[in-house]
Design a protein around this motif. Structure first.
Motif, PDB file in Angstrom:
ATOM      1  N   SER A 579      46.923  41.371  39.948  1.00 59.35           N
ATOM      2  CA  SER A 579      47.234  42.194  38.778  1.00 59.35           C
ATOM      3  C   SER A 579      46.701  43.593  39.040  1.00 59.35           C
ATOM      4  CB  SER A 579      46.521  41.659  37.540  1.00 59.35           C
ATOM      5  OG  SER A 579      46.802  40.309  37.363  1.00 59.35           O
ATOM      6  N   PRO A 580      47.404  44.605  38.544  1.00 61.83           N
ATOM      7  CA  PRO A 580      46.870  45.966  38.701  1.00 61.83           C
ATOM      8  C   PRO A 580      45.454  46.050  38.117  1.00 61.83           C
ATOM      9  CG  PRO A 580      49.122  46.024  37.854  1.00 61.83           C
ATOM     10  CD  PRO A 580      48.705  44.582  37.877  1.00 61.83           C
ATOM     11  N   GLY A 581      44.556  46.580  38.910  1.00 58.66           N
ATOM     12  CA  GLY A 581      43.188  46.744  38.438  1.00 58.66           C
ATOM     13  C   GLY A 581      42.300  45.537  38.661  1.00 58.66           C
ATOM     14  N   GLU A 582      42.880  44.460  39.188  1.00 59.78           N
ATOM     15  CA  GLU A 582      42.077  43.250  39.386  1.00 59.78           C
ATOM     16  C   GLU A 582      41.026  43.472  40.481  1.00 59.78           C
ATOM     17  OE1 GLU A 582      44.450  39.807  40.235  1.00 59.78           O
ATOM     18  OE2 GLU A 582      42.705  38.538  40.658  1.00 59.78           O
ATOM     19  N   VAL A 583      39.842  42.945  40.235  1.00 62.09           N
ATOM     20  CA  VAL A 583      38.778  43.029  41.239  1.00 62.09           C
ATOM     21  C   VAL A 583      38.973  41.898  42.238  1.00 62.09           C
ATOM     22  CG1 VAL A 583      36.294  42.940  41.630  1.00 62.09           C
ATOM     23  CG2 VAL A 583      37.200  44.023  39.558  1.00 62.09           C
TER      24      VAL A 583
ATOM     25  N   LYS B 242      35.225  39.597  33.872  1.00 62.92           N
ATOM     26  CA  LYS B 242      34.781  40.464  34.957  1.00 62.92           C
ATOM     27  C   LYS B 242      35.850  40.949  35.933  1.00 62.92           C
ATOM     28  CE  LYS B 242      31.454  37.840  36.399  1.00 62.92           C
ATOM     29  NZ  LYS B 242      30.215  37.211  36.895  1.00 62.92           N
ATOM     30  N   ASN B 243      36.601  39.983  36.487  1.00 66.37           N
ATOM     31  CA  ASN B 243      37.471  40.363  37.607  1.00 66.37           C
ATOM     32  C   ASN B 243      38.922  40.601  37.226  1.00 66.37           C
ATOM     33  OD1 ASN B 243      35.303  40.039  39.407  1.00 66.37           O
ATOM     34  ND2 ASN B 243      35.625  37.817  39.399  1.00 66.37           N
ATOM     35  N   LEU B 244      39.222  40.440  35.969  1.00 69.45           N
ATOM     36  CA  LEU B 244      40.624  40.493  35.553  1.00 69.45           C
ATOM     37  C   LEU B 244      41.255  41.855  35.814  1.00 69.45           C
ATOM     38  CD1 LEU B 244      40.283  38.701  32.094  1.00 69.45           C
ATOM     39  CD2 LEU B 244      41.331  37.773  34.166  1.00 69.45           C
ATOM     40  N   GLY B 245      42.596  41.849  35.876  1.00 71.02           N
ATOM     41  CA  GLY B 245      43.323  43.110  35.971  1.00 71.02           C
ATOM     42  C   GLY B 245      43.156  43.915  34.694  1.00 71.02           C
ATOM     43  N   THR B 246      43.555  45.179  34.761  1.00 75.24           N
ATOM     44  CA  THR B 246      43.289  46.091  33.655  1.00 75.24           C
ATOM     45  C   THR B 246      43.856  45.599  32.332  1.00 75.24           C
ATOM     46  OG1 THR B 246      43.576  47.795  35.330  1.00 75.24           O
ATOM     47  CG2 THR B 246      43.392  48.537  33.052  1.00 75.24           C
ATOM     48  N   ASP B 248      44.919  42.600  31.417  1.00 74.03           N
ATOM     49  CA  ASP B 248      44.311  41.352  30.953  1.00 74.03           C
ATOM     50  C   ASP B 248      42.905  41.601  30.412  1.00 74.03           C
ATOM     51  OD1 ASP B 248      46.577  40.084  31.786  1.00 74.03           O
ATOM     52  OD2 ASP B 248      45.738  39.365  33.680  1.00 74.03           O
ATOM     53  N   ARG B 249      42.190  42.493  31.081  1.00 70.39           N
ATOM     54  CA  ARG B 249      40.825  42.787  30.656  1.00 70.39           C
ATOM     55  C   ARG B 249      40.828  43.408  29.261  1.00 70.39           C
ATOM     56  NH1 ARG B 249      38.812  44.810  35.569  1.00 70.39           N
ATOM     57  NH2 ARG B 249      39.421  46.879  34.903  1.00 70.39           N
TER      58      ARG B 249
END
Lengths: 585, 484
Positions: A579-583, B242-246, B248-249
């Motif tokens: 996903s975009p931005g996923e760590v 913590k690790n989710l994409g933008t 989803d976060r």
């Protein structure tokens, strides 16, 4: 943006021209009538809404047989490759939540009806995206009830309960947590939850049972339970090709929520811990096992109920003059439709063609009356042959016909709505909404079809209604609750028409039974089933080439069971892109 | 409130008894309020219905002026006893909704305007794709572009240290029976963050009045447990996101905010002196025939919640943006007649009548009868607010009721909309016929003014502010005539 699509990829050329006309004006159809409350769950959103002018009906885009619509009917398909897509974060839907607490706690009260309604979502199937205070409040209330019932049988829930100490609570958090969160807990999560238990004992002054109740109430509201995202604390790792292989627990959940609409069972979780979901063969074998389990029956009914929008039948109230259309009959109509798809897909030949064309269905005494069939008794749906020449599969069942009809016979929306759903859900082709402020101008005539004839004669109307009306006219042999009829308002019904928008010209049909055959013959319709099922399975839109790749790997005559297994083991299902931005790791 | 009781006297007695207002509650609330500040709380109640009003049957044919001196047309005749308490405001338009569309698109589908009525802001593309534009130029389904006025007021109260058990209450009747989110979402927490609506009056009744009859000790116990649980949930969310994409976060962050907000409300005084209104036994909340009972039950819930200071900001959504109630309960055989020319030939339900009303006098006549039923509900709400004495006046003096409609005309225009208000909180004026823009002189040919003007006046009255605009400033400032 992927979902920017043009009509050019979606529809045959003549429709491009007519779409332009549509932009000028398309009079004669009423946008709101499909949408009015008290109508029957029409769904004009679904599909892949595409920003600003995109079309969505492009099953097999990226080289599939329908792209551009210019291929010959029997054109050989090049097997394209499909890349996985982004898997969006989703909460459990009402259906999934109810099944999950049934399998987790043995609770069969189906409490999720209290949640705010699911979103229709990008993919045309129920998704739970938005959060709100009301959702959070409802989750709290439901969790409290569930936890209270669960601890009434404390020994079942917590095997070590007699110890009544923190070690046992910790053990409960770990073991129940693995089932509730569908993966082992991280150390941090365990710490938080054990602290909730301890706090209940020390601060709230609760006994062991009370402590367990509070920790269970907490777990049932945790995102680790409510959301389908079983990564745990670790970040995902991207492979060299830029995709991510789902971890074993993620995959276990994806499988069970796809094929059961519910949480993984012990065998599936154990397979995940033992690393036995690593190969395609192992995934295939699990998918087959899941489809052999009774839990898949609800999923099959749910999928087709959403795809065909037949679930709305229970709320499809009609004019009170139609005395026989009681809540009980509506429930029977839904039960019929569920039993039919379950039997064909899971017990029968599994064939998509059979679903569309079967001359039989599963009737009880109430639905038998609608069909005019005698000799059926009881309330259990029983396989029954239907009057010859009158019926064919899903589209001629009252669950579909009554969901997609107006409130009273003579309602002009009836054929439009039925045609609209067939176009959208069986052909995966969109119909632009009317563009200008619309005043309906019904033609004079006796039958509904006659009164809608301006749709064909006025090119502005025809631009859109060519895609709906004929399909709906085929169903004019059934009244608004699905009973067979030969006249409409005293004049004979006319059910002939042409199936537009398919590569093979415009096949003609004389009525609903023939239309069903034409649809079963059309590759577009099979593509559309694949598209729908991919969306249902993944909660995302299909990626370019995904549908075509799936079709290329399966026989032309689709077997729904095989298709489900195929999807469950496909690259698009077992892998994703970040996903975009996923760590990432 | 039981619905079978149509005798007004009985209803009044019943209501007073049910809410406990007449007897013990007023002193209790007054005492509690004294601790919070000398003023009575100011409340906002927004009611939304669909399908516009038939102008001919609804609006006075006169220049602006006091309603007292005007004969009320049939549609609003039920407001006769409350002429001094209401405003009828014509000549509004939803320019913030229109602004989302390309300028060359003239038809704006107001089935989907609800998310924009109360925000005053240009909408945003919703992440839930059914609020994205569909193909075809009219298929725009923007989500709300910011907080709606009910949420805005709830947030303002919180910023002033007023935390309530239900900071922003969203109730409805059959608003979810339809299809698309943008047809049902009136209240927004922020851009693309709709507040879900409770459509079940029985569930809402239990939830709102859960503490009624409980001892203070038991209330504290429940509260302490919930606080502990929600604190745990919040920590679990923090570990999850913590690790989710933008995108989803963001969703999970909103989830966390909601949890925190519910947690905060636990600290609020929870209507201990309140009496739970009776809403009867649970009935099918999806059945058209049950609409009057459901509406009555939700009105009881909401008004009692406002009276008990469980909330000061509430919305009540009646059906959805294409509401198609069939008024069988009016027992008027004329509604059973054949479909009218100009609609799709369905029947004579609210929505079909709206479509037919442009071309059919009979449709306008019937729709006006149905509109009078809606106005009876308005009259009931006003009467109930007036029955609650507060200080030297009534609760209506401390409330603004705003009745909005998602359409301007039966054929679903975004212009020429009519809103109504009742109440006088914060110096809000009442008793007026207010044709805004050029309505009085040019009618349907005249220019309209954005609804932002009304929203600004309401926001200023509730908060004692002097804001120059509400929503996007480009849509202008406060409409004249609404505040003293």
């Amino acid at each position: 943006m992927k979902s920017f699509r043009s009509h050019a990829r979606a529809l045959p050329l003549p429709w491009l021209v007519s779409s332009a006309l549509c932009l000028a004006a398309c009079t004669g159809s009423i946008p709101g009538d499909n949408e009015a409350a008290g109508g029957s769950g029409s769904d004009r959103s679904g599909g892949a809404g595409s920003p600003r002018g995109g079309a969505t009906g492009r099953a097999g885009a990226g080289g599939g047989p329908q792209a551009g619509g210019s291929q010959a009917c029997d054109a050989e398909t090049q097997a394209p490759t499909a890349r996985p897509g982004v898997l969006p974060l989703r909460r459990l839907t009402r259906f999934e939540y109810d099944n999950t607490v049934r399998d987790l706690l043995g609770d069969t009260t189906r409490p999720a009806a209290a949640f705010p309604a699911d979103d229709v979502g990008a993919v045309g199937f129920a998704t739970a995206i938005n959060t709100s205070e009301l959702m959070v409040t409802t989750a709290l209330e439901i969790a409290e009830k569930l936890a209270t019932s669960a601890v009434a049988k404390l020994d079942t829930l917590v095997p070590c309960a007699s110890a009544a100490n923190e070690a046992c609570a910790s053990e409960f958090v770990s073991s129940f947590g693995r089932r509730a969160f569908r993966r082992p807990l991280t150390a941090e999560e365990r710490t938080v939850l054990v602290a909730v238990y301890s706090n209940a004992r020390t601060q709230l002054g609760y006994d062991f049972k009370g402590g367990i109740r509070v920790v269970l109430t907490t777990m049932l509201q945790a995102p680790q339970f409510l959301y389908r995202w079983e990564l745990g604390g670790s970040a995902a790792k991207k492979d060299a090709d830029g995709t991510i292989a789902l971890g074993p627990y993620e995959l276990a959940s994806r499988l069970s929520y796809f094929l059961w609409g519910s949480t993984p069972d012990a065998a599936l979780l154990d397979a995940a811990s033992a690393g036995k979901l690593a190969s395609r063969e192992e995934v295939t074998s699990q998918a087959k096992r899941l489809l052999g389990d009774a839990r898949s029956r609800d999923m099959v009914a749910d999928f087709f109920g959403q795809m065909m929008q037949t679930r709305a039948v229970t709320s499809a109230e009609k004019d009170t003059k139609i005395a026989d259309w009681t809540a009980e009959v509506r429930a029977s109509a839904l039960a019929e439709s569920r039993a039919f798809v379950q039997s064909v897909v899971l017990d029968g030949d599994g064939s998509w063609r059979t679903l569309l064309t079967a001359p039989y269905s599963y009737l009880d005494a109430r639905t038998a009356k609608l069909y005019g069939v005698s000799g059926v008794v009881g309330s259990a749906p029983t396989k029954t042959n239907l009057p010859a020449g009158q019926r064919a599969g899903l589209l001629t069942q009252p669950a579909f016909l009554a969901s997609q009809s107006g409130p009273t016979d003579g309602a002009m929306i009836t054929p439009i709505r039925r045609g609209h759903v067939i176009r959208k859900r069986l052909l995966c082709q969109e119909i632009p909404p009317p563009l200008e402020n619309v005043t309906a101008r019904p033609s004079s005539g006796t039958t509904t079809r006659q009164r809608l004839s301006s749709h064909a004669s006025d090119p502005q109307c025809a631009a859109c209604h060519d895609r709906m009306d004929d399909l709906g006219f085929a169903m004019e042999g059934y009244d608004v609750v699905g009973r067979w009829r030969t006249t409409d308002n005293g004049a004979p019904v006319d059910t002939h028409g042409e199936l537009s928008g398919v590569a093979c010209g415009r096949p003609k049909f004389g009525g609903a039974v023939e239309l069903a055959q034409r649809l079963a013959d059309a590759p577009e319709v099979s593509d559309c089933l694949v598209q729908n099922l991919v969306r249902y399975a993944t909660a995302r839109e299909e990626t370019d080439g995904e549908v075509a790749a799936m079709r290329a790997s399966l026989p032309r005559e689709l077997n729904v069971r095989d298709l489900m297994v195929q999807i469950a083991s496909s690259e698009g299902f077992i892998r994703r892109i970040p996903s975009p931005g996923e760590v990432l790791q | 409130m039981t619905t079978a009781k149509r005798n007004p006297d009985f209803r009044r007695r019943e209501f007073l008894r049910a809410t406990g207002i007449a007897a013990g509650l007023v002193p209790f609330l007054a005492g509690e309020r004294a601790l919070r500040g000398a003023e009575q709380p100011k409340r906002l109640l927004v009611i939304a219905s669909a399908n516009a009003w038939v102008h001919d049957g609804f609006l006075p044919k006169a220049p602006a002026g006091a309603l007292a001196s005007l004969a009320l047309p049939d549609g609003i005749k039920p407001l006769e006893p409350h002429k001094a308490d209401v405003n009828v405001i014509a000549g509004l338009e939803y320019r913030n909704y229109k602004a989302f569309y390309p300028s060359n698109v003239n038809y704006v589908d107001c089935h989907h305007s609800l998310p924009h009525l109360l925000t005053g802001k240009i909408g945003v593309m919703g992440k839930n794709s059914s609020s994205r534009p569909q193909d075809g130029a009219t298929g725009y389904r923007p989500a709300g572009g910011g907080p709606s006025i009910d949420q805005w007021y709830a947030d303002w109260l919180r910023s002033k240290g007023v935390t309530l058990p239900f900071q922003c209450l969203t109730a409805g009747v059959q608003d979810e029976s339809c299809c698309e989110p943008t047809m049902v979402q009136l209240s927004y927490r922020g851009p693309d963050q709709p507040n879900a609506v409770e459509n079940n009056p029985y569930t809402l009744n239990t939830r709102l009045f859960a503490n009624v009859g409980m001892s203070a000790t038991d209330i504290d116990k429940v509260r302490a447990e919930r606080r502990s649980v929600l604190d745990g949930v919040g920590k679990m969310i923090e570990r999850f996101a913590k690790n989710l994409g933008t995108e989803d976060r963001e969703r999970v962050q909103q989830h966390l905010q909601s949890v925190r907000s519910v947690e905060n409300s636990l600290g609020a005084s929870a209507g201990a002196g309140c009496t739970k209104p009776s809403v009867g036994g649970a009935i099918d909340i999806g059945s058209n025939a049950n609409v009057p009972k459901l509406v009555d039950a939700q009105i009881s819930n909401v008004i009692t919640a406002l009276a008990c200071d469980l909330t000061r900001s509430a919305t009540l959504t009646l059906a959805n943006g294409g509401g198609g109630w069939f008024p069988a309960w009016l027992n008027n055989p004329d509604f059973n007649g054949a479909p009218l020319a100009g609609n799709a030939g369905n029947n004579r339900n609210h929505h079909d009548l709206a479509h037919a009303s442009a071309n059919s006098a009979e449709a306008r006549r019937l729709k006006t009868i149905l509109e009078a039923w809606f106005m009876q509900q308005f009259a009931t709400i006003i009467a109930r607010l007036k029955e609650v004495k507060e200080g030297s006046g009534t609760m209506l003096d401390n409330t603004i009721v705003l009745w909005v409609n998602n359409m301007g005309t039966g054929d679903h225009s975004w212009q020429h909309a009519v809103w109504l208000t009742a109440g006088r909180a914060g110096g809000f004026r009442s008793g007026q016929w207010l044709p805004l823009g050029e309505w009085a002189t040019k009618g349907m040919q005249g220019a309209c003014v954005p609804q932002n003007g009304v929203l600004t006046a309401v926001a200023n009255a509730l908060t004692g502010s002097s804001m120059t605009s509400f929503g996007d400033a480009q849509f202008g400032g406060e409409a004249p005539g609404l505040r003293a």
